[in-house]
Design a protein around this motif. Structure first.
Motif, mmCIF file in Angstrom:
data_model
loop_
_atom_site.group_PDB
_atom_site.id
_atom_site.type_symbol
_atom_site.label_atom_id
_atom_site.label_comp_id
_atom_site.label_asym_id
_atom_site.label_seq_id
_atom_site.Cartn_x
_atom_site.Cartn_y
_atom_site.Cartn_z
ATOM 1 N N GLY A 7 0.828 -1.210 0.000
ATOM 2 C CA GLY A 7 0.000 0.000 0.000
ATOM 3 C C GLY A 7 0.851 1.244 0.000
ATOM 4 N N ASN A 8 0.679 2.089 1.002
ATOM 5 C CA ASN A 8 1.440 3.343 1.071
ATOM 6 C C ASN A 8 2.531 3.283 2.134
ATOM 7 N N LYS A 9 3.006 2.072 2.453
ATOM 8 C CA LYS A 9 4.062 1.913 3.447
ATOM 9 C C LYS A 9 5.205 1.071 2.889
ATOM 10 N N MET A 10 6.393 1.353 3.412
ATOM 11 C CA MET A 10 7.584 0.577 3.073
ATOM 12 C C MET A 10 8.147 0.009 4.364
ATOM 13 N N PHE A 11 8.541 -1.253 4.325
ATOM 14 C CA PHE A 11 9.122 -1.924 5.476
ATOM 15 C C PHE A 11 10.523 -2.377 5.105
ATOM 16 N N ILE A 12 11.462 -2.180 6.004
ATOM 17 C CA ILE A 12 12.829 -2.660 5.814
ATOM 18 C C ILE A 12 13.142 -3.564 6.995
ATOM 19 N N ASN A 13 13.470 -4.805 6.709
ATOM 20 C CA ASN A 13 13.776 -5.796 7.744
ATOM 21 C C ASN A 13 15.224 -6.228 7.617
ATOM 22 N N ALA A 14 15.883 -6.367 8.732
ATOM 23 C CA ALA A 14 17.249 -6.889 8.762
ATOM 24 C C ALA A 14 17.375 -7.798 9.964
ATOM 25 N N GLU A 15 18.115 -8.877 9.803
ATOM 26 C CA GLU A 15 18.337 -9.762 10.944
ATOM 27 C C GLU A 15 19.708 -10.401 10.857
ATOM 28 N N SER A 16 20.221 -10.717 12.025
ATOM 29 C CA SER A 16 21.505 -11.392 12.144
ATOM 30 C C SER A 16 21.329 -12.534 13.137
ATOM 31 N N ASP A 17 22.406 -13.190 13.459
ATOM 32 C CA ASP A 17 22.342 -14.276 14.432
ATOM 33 C C ASP A 17 21.977 -13.756 15.826
ATOM 34 N N GLN A 18 22.261 -12.491 16.085
ATOM 35 C CA GLN A 18 22.078 -11.944 17.426
ATOM 36 C C GLN A 18 20.859 -11.049 17.600
ATOM 37 N N LEU A 23 11.875 -1.704 10.237
ATOM 38 C CA LEU A 23 11.623 -0.275 10.126
ATOM 39 C C LEU A 23 10.397 -0.092 9.243
ATOM 40 N N GLU A 24 9.413 0.637 9.733
ATOM 41 C CA GLU A 24 8.200 0.915 8.962
ATOM 42 C C GLU A 24 8.190 2.390 8.600
ATOM 43 N N LEU A 25 8.097 2.678 7.305
ATOM 44 C CA LEU A 25 8.098 4.052 6.819
ATOM 45 C C LEU A 25 6.810 4.315 6.054
ATOM 46 N N SER A 26 6.147 5.423 6.360
ATOM 47 C CA SER A 26 4.946 5.794 5.607
ATOM 48 C C SER A 26 5.367 6.631 4.403
ATOM 49 N N GLU A 27 4.433 6.871 3.527
ATOM 50 C CA GLU A 27 4.715 7.664 2.332
ATOM 51 C C GLU A 27 5.208 9.066 2.676
ATOM 52 N N HIS A 28 4.896 9.550 3.879
ATOM 53 C CA HIS A 28 5.302 10.897 4.292
ATOM 54 C C HIS A 28 6.799 10.991 4.603
ATOM 55 N N ALA A 29 7.461 9.849 4.738
ATOM 56 C CA ALA A 29 8.897 9.841 5.026
ATOM 57 C C ALA A 29 9.724 10.100 3.763
ATOM 58 N N PHE A 30 9.059 10.124 2.618
ATOM 59 C CA PHE A 30 9.756 10.279 1.337
ATOM 60 C C PHE A 30 9.305 11.543 0.636
ATOM 61 N N ASN A 32 8.937 11.778 -2.639
ATOM 62 C CA ASN A 32 8.005 11.334 -3.661
ATOM 63 C C ASN A 32 7.891 9.815 -3.564
ATOM 64 N N PHE A 33 6.784 9.317 -3.052
ATOM 65 C CA PHE A 33 6.595 7.880 -2.852
ATOM 66 C C PHE A 33 5.568 7.376 -3.842
ATOM 67 N N GLN A 34 5.944 6.363 -4.629
ATOM 68 C CA GLN A 34 5.024 5.751 -5.576
ATOM 69 C C GLN A 34 5.114 4.244 -5.430
ATOM 70 N N SER A 35 3.978 3.607 -5.297
ATOM 71 C CA SER A 35 3.938 2.157 -5.196
ATOM 72 C C SER A 35 2.754 1.653 -6.003
ATOM 73 N N LYS A 36 3.041 0.883 -7.041
ATOM 74 C CA LYS A 36 1.971 0.364 -7.889
ATOM 75 C C LYS A 36 1.441 -0.970 -7.362
ATOM 76 N N ASP A 37 2.354 -1.826 -6.925
ATOM 77 C CA ASP A 37 1.991 -3.154 -6.450
ATOM 78 C C ASP A 37 2.737 -3.455 -5.164
ATOM 79 N N ASN A 38 2.260 -4.435 -4.432
ATOM 80 C CA ASN A 38 3.020 -4.928 -3.293
ATOM 81 C C ASN A 38 4.258 -5.622 -3.836
ATOM 82 N N SER A 39 5.393 -5.399 -3.204
ATOM 83 C CA SER A 39 6.624 -6.019 -3.686
ATOM 84 C C SER A 39 7.514 -6.389 -2.516
#
Length: 71
Positions: A7-18, A23-30, A32-39
């Protein structure tokens, strides 16, 4: 690292052994945010470090990605 757009949000996930982080970012954090499909796309830290070297050239960047498509 995993980048996901829903939708209008971007998620960035990172993980390690420890630990892990999401991180959840809304369209307001950018500017110019454009998202056509979920990816969803996964990139190694080493790959992203190489791309980040471009930050020396400009203050703004445009990032495009798609499911199973390189950044």
């Amino acid at each position: 690292m995993v980048f996901m757009t829903t939708g209008n949000k971007m998620f960035i996930n990172a993980e390690s052994d420890q630990s892990s982080v999401e991180l959840e970012l809304s369209e307001h954090a950018f500017k110019n945010f454009q998202s056509k499909d979920n990816s969803r796309a996964r990139y190694s830290i080493e790959y992203l470090k190489k791309i980040m070297k471009a930050k020396r050239i400009t203050d703004h960047a445009s990032v495009s990605y798609s499911t199973d498509y390189p950044m």
